[in-house]
Design a protein around this motif. Structure first.
Motif, short mmCIF file in Angstrom:
data_model
loop_
_atom_site.label_atom_id
_atom_site.label_comp_id
_atom_site.label_asym_id
_atom_site.label_seq_id
_atom_site.Cartn_x
_atom_site.Cartn_y
_atom_site.Cartn_z
N ILE A 90 -14.53 -2.05 30.37
CA ILE A 90 -13.32 -1.25 30.65
C ILE A 90 -13.04 -0.21 29.58
O ILE A 90 -12.41 0.81 29.86
CB ILE A 90 -12.09 -2.17 30.85
CG1 ILE A 90 -11.78 -2.98 29.59
CG2 ILE A 90 -12.29 -3.06 32.06
CD1 ILE A 90 -10.48 -3.76 29.65
N TYR A 91 -13.52 -0.44 28.35
CA TYR A 91 -13.29 0.54 27.28
C TYR A 91 -14.15 1.78 27.52
O TYR A 91 -13.66 2.91 27.48
CB TYR A 91 -13.59 -0.08 25.92
CG TYR A 91 -13.12 0.78 24.77
CD1 TYR A 91 -11.81 0.74 24.34
CD2 TYR A 91 -14.00 1.64 24.13
CE1 TYR A 91 -11.37 1.53 23.31
CE2 TYR A 91 -13.57 2.43 23.08
CZ TYR A 91 -12.26 2.38 22.68
OH TYR A 91 -11.83 3.18 21.64
N ASP A 92 -15.44 1.59 27.75
CA ASP A 92 -16.33 2.73 28.01
C ASP A 92 -16.05 3.38 29.35
O ASP A 92 -16.36 4.56 29.54
CB ASP A 92 -17.79 2.29 27.93
CG ASP A 92 -18.24 2.01 26.51
OD1 ASP A 92 -17.65 2.60 25.58
OD2 ASP A 92 -19.17 1.20 26.32
N LEU A 93 -15.47 2.63 30.26
CA LEU A 93 -15.11 3.19 31.56
C LEU A 93 -13.93 4.15 31.43
O LEU A 93 -13.70 4.98 32.30
CB LEU A 93 -14.78 2.05 32.52
CG LEU A 93 -14.76 2.35 34.01
CD1 LEU A 93 -16.07 2.95 34.47
CD2 LEU A 93 -14.47 1.08 34.78
N GLY A 94 -13.22 4.08 30.33
CA GLY A 94 -12.09 4.99 30.09
C GLY A 94 -10.78 4.47 30.61
O GLY A 94 -9.82 5.22 30.76
N LEU A 95 -10.70 3.17 30.88
CA LEU A 95 -9.46 2.59 31.39
C LEU A 95 -8.46 2.31 30.27
O LEU A 95 -7.27 2.17 30.54
CB LEU A 95 -9.75 1.29 32.15
CG LEU A 95 -10.63 1.42 33.39
CD1 LEU A 95 -10.85 0.05 34.03
CD2 LEU A 95 -10.03 2.39 34.39
N ILE A 96 -8.92 2.24 29.04
CA ILE A 96 -8.03 1.98 27.90
C ILE A 96 -7.62 3.32 27.31
O ILE A 96 -8.45 4.09 26.83
CB ILE A 96 -8.74 1.12 26.82
CG1 ILE A 96 -9.27 -0.17 27.43
CG2 ILE A 96 -7.80 0.86 25.66
CD1 ILE A 96 -8.21 -1.07 28.04
N TYR A 97 -6.33 3.60 27.37
CA TYR A 97 -5.82 4.86 26.86
C TYR A 97 -5.41 4.78 25.40
O TYR A 97 -5.52 5.75 24.66
CB TYR A 97 -4.62 5.32 27.69
CG TYR A 97 -4.96 5.86 29.06
CD1 TYR A 97 -6.27 6.12 29.44
CD2 TYR A 97 -3.97 6.09 29.99
CE1 TYR A 97 -6.58 6.62 30.69
CE2 TYR A 97 -4.27 6.59 31.25
CZ TYR A 97 -5.57 6.85 31.59
OH TYR A 97 -5.86 7.35 32.83
N ASN A 98 -4.93 3.62 24.96
CA ASN A 98 -4.45 3.51 23.58
C ASN A 98 -4.42 2.05 23.15
O ASN A 98 -4.12 1.17 23.95
CB ASN A 98 -3.05 4.12 23.46
CG ASN A 98 -2.63 4.33 22.03
OD1 ASN A 98 -3.45 4.41 21.12
ND2 ASN A 98 -1.33 4.42 21.80
N VAL A 99 -4.72 1.84 21.87
CA VAL A 99 -4.59 0.52 21.25
C VAL A 99 -3.75 0.71 20.00
O VAL A 99 -4.10 1.49 19.12
CB VAL A 99 -5.97 -0.07 20.87
CG1 VAL A 99 -5.81 -1.36 20.09
CG2 VAL A 99 -6.82 -0.29 22.10
N GLU A 100 -2.61 0.03 19.95
CA GLU A 100 -1.73 0.10 18.79
C GLU A 100 -1.61 -1.28 18.18
O GLU A 100 -1.38 -2.25 18.90
CB GLU A 100 -0.32 0.58 19.20
CG GLU A 100 -0.26 1.97 19.78
CD GLU A 100 1.14 2.30 20.29
OE1 GLU A 100 2.12 1.90 19.63
OE2 GLU A 100 1.23 2.92 21.35
N VAL A 101 -1.75 -1.34 16.86
CA VAL A 101 -1.57 -2.60 16.14
C VAL A 101 -0.43 -2.39 15.15
O VAL A 101 -0.53 -1.56 14.25
CB VAL A 101 -2.86 -3.02 15.41
CG1 VAL A 101 -2.65 -4.34 14.69
CG2 VAL A 101 -4.02 -3.13 16.38
N ALA A 102 0.66 -3.12 15.35
CA ALA A 102 1.82 -3.01 14.47
C ALA A 102 1.56 -3.74 13.16
O ALA A 102 0.61 -4.52 13.04
CB ALA A 102 3.06 -3.58 15.15
N GLU A 103 2.40 -3.49 12.17
CA GLU A 103 2.25 -4.13 10.86
C GLU A 103 2.33 -5.64 10.94
O GLU A 103 1.70 -6.34 10.15
CB GLU A 103 3.31 -3.60 9.89
CG GLU A 103 3.06 -2.19 9.43
CD GLU A 103 4.09 -1.73 8.42
OE1 GLU A 103 4.72 -2.57 7.76
OE2 GLU A 103 4.25 -0.51 8.30
N ASP A 104 3.10 -6.16 11.90
CA ASP A 104 3.22 -7.61 12.04
C ASP A 104 2.14 -8.19 12.96
O ASP A 104 2.26 -9.31 13.44
CB ASP A 104 4.61 -7.98 12.54
CG ASP A 104 4.97 -7.33 13.86
OD1 ASP A 104 4.15 -6.53 14.37
OD2 ASP A 104 6.06 -7.60 14.38
#
Length: 167
Positions: A90-104
């Motif tokens: 799904i990542y290479d397919l372009g289905l993931i638009y954004n990944v955010e990791v917060a400080e916590d």
């Protein structure tokens, strides 16, 4: 000119006076001749260099920032999830638009699906959430499905296009 002005001038040295010799010029023929490496040796040397370059991690990056360990582990986990109808992750397919990791260590994944009527529309977000929450260091995970912008084949990576015969 006055007499004081004449004293300030110094005559240029004549061409025959002590002129420093120029250093010898470098010539290609003076270069040491190295042993010829075979094509296989050259390929191996370049492969070692490229692998080392690709394996080098950015220095001074927080774990949750792009390039950080936690952020990269989330992306690697997403690359292990495949669309059941298309043999590409799904990542290479372009289905993931954004990944955010917060400080916590809370992770938010923004994604889409190939169509609103996708048969895995109900199960895929839950699978992603469970997979990300199972990663060491992740406290919580949330998956947000969006339809804007809609997915189209231009969002696929070159690897995905090659796998599907589109490149």
């Amino acid at each position: 000119m006055t007499q004081n002005e004449e004293k300030d001038f110094v005559a240029a040295p004549s061409p025959t006076e002590n002129v420093a010799e120029k250093p010898p010029r470098a010539r290609v023929s003076d270069a040491p001749i190295l042993e010829e490496e075979t094509a296989g040796e050259k390929l191996e040397r370049k492969r070692d260099y490229l692998e080392g370059f690709l394996q080098k991690k950015p220095e001074g990056v927080a774990p949750g920032e792009p390039g950080g360990e936690l952020h990269q582990s989330v992306i690697d986990a997403l690359k292990d999830i495949y669309d059941p109808e298309i043999p590409v992750n799904i990542y290479d397919l372009g289905l993931i638009y954004n990944v955010e990791v917060a400080e916590d260590a809370d992770v938010k994944v923004t994604m889409t699906l190939t169509t609103p009527h996708c048969p895995v529309a109900e199960t895929m977000p839950n699978e992603i959430e469970m997979r990300v929450m199972g990663l060491p260091g992740v406290r919580d995970a949330e998956v947000v499905v969006t339809w804007d912008p809609p997915w189209d084949p231009s969002k696929m990576s070159d690897e995905a296009r090659l796998e599907l015969g589109m490149l």
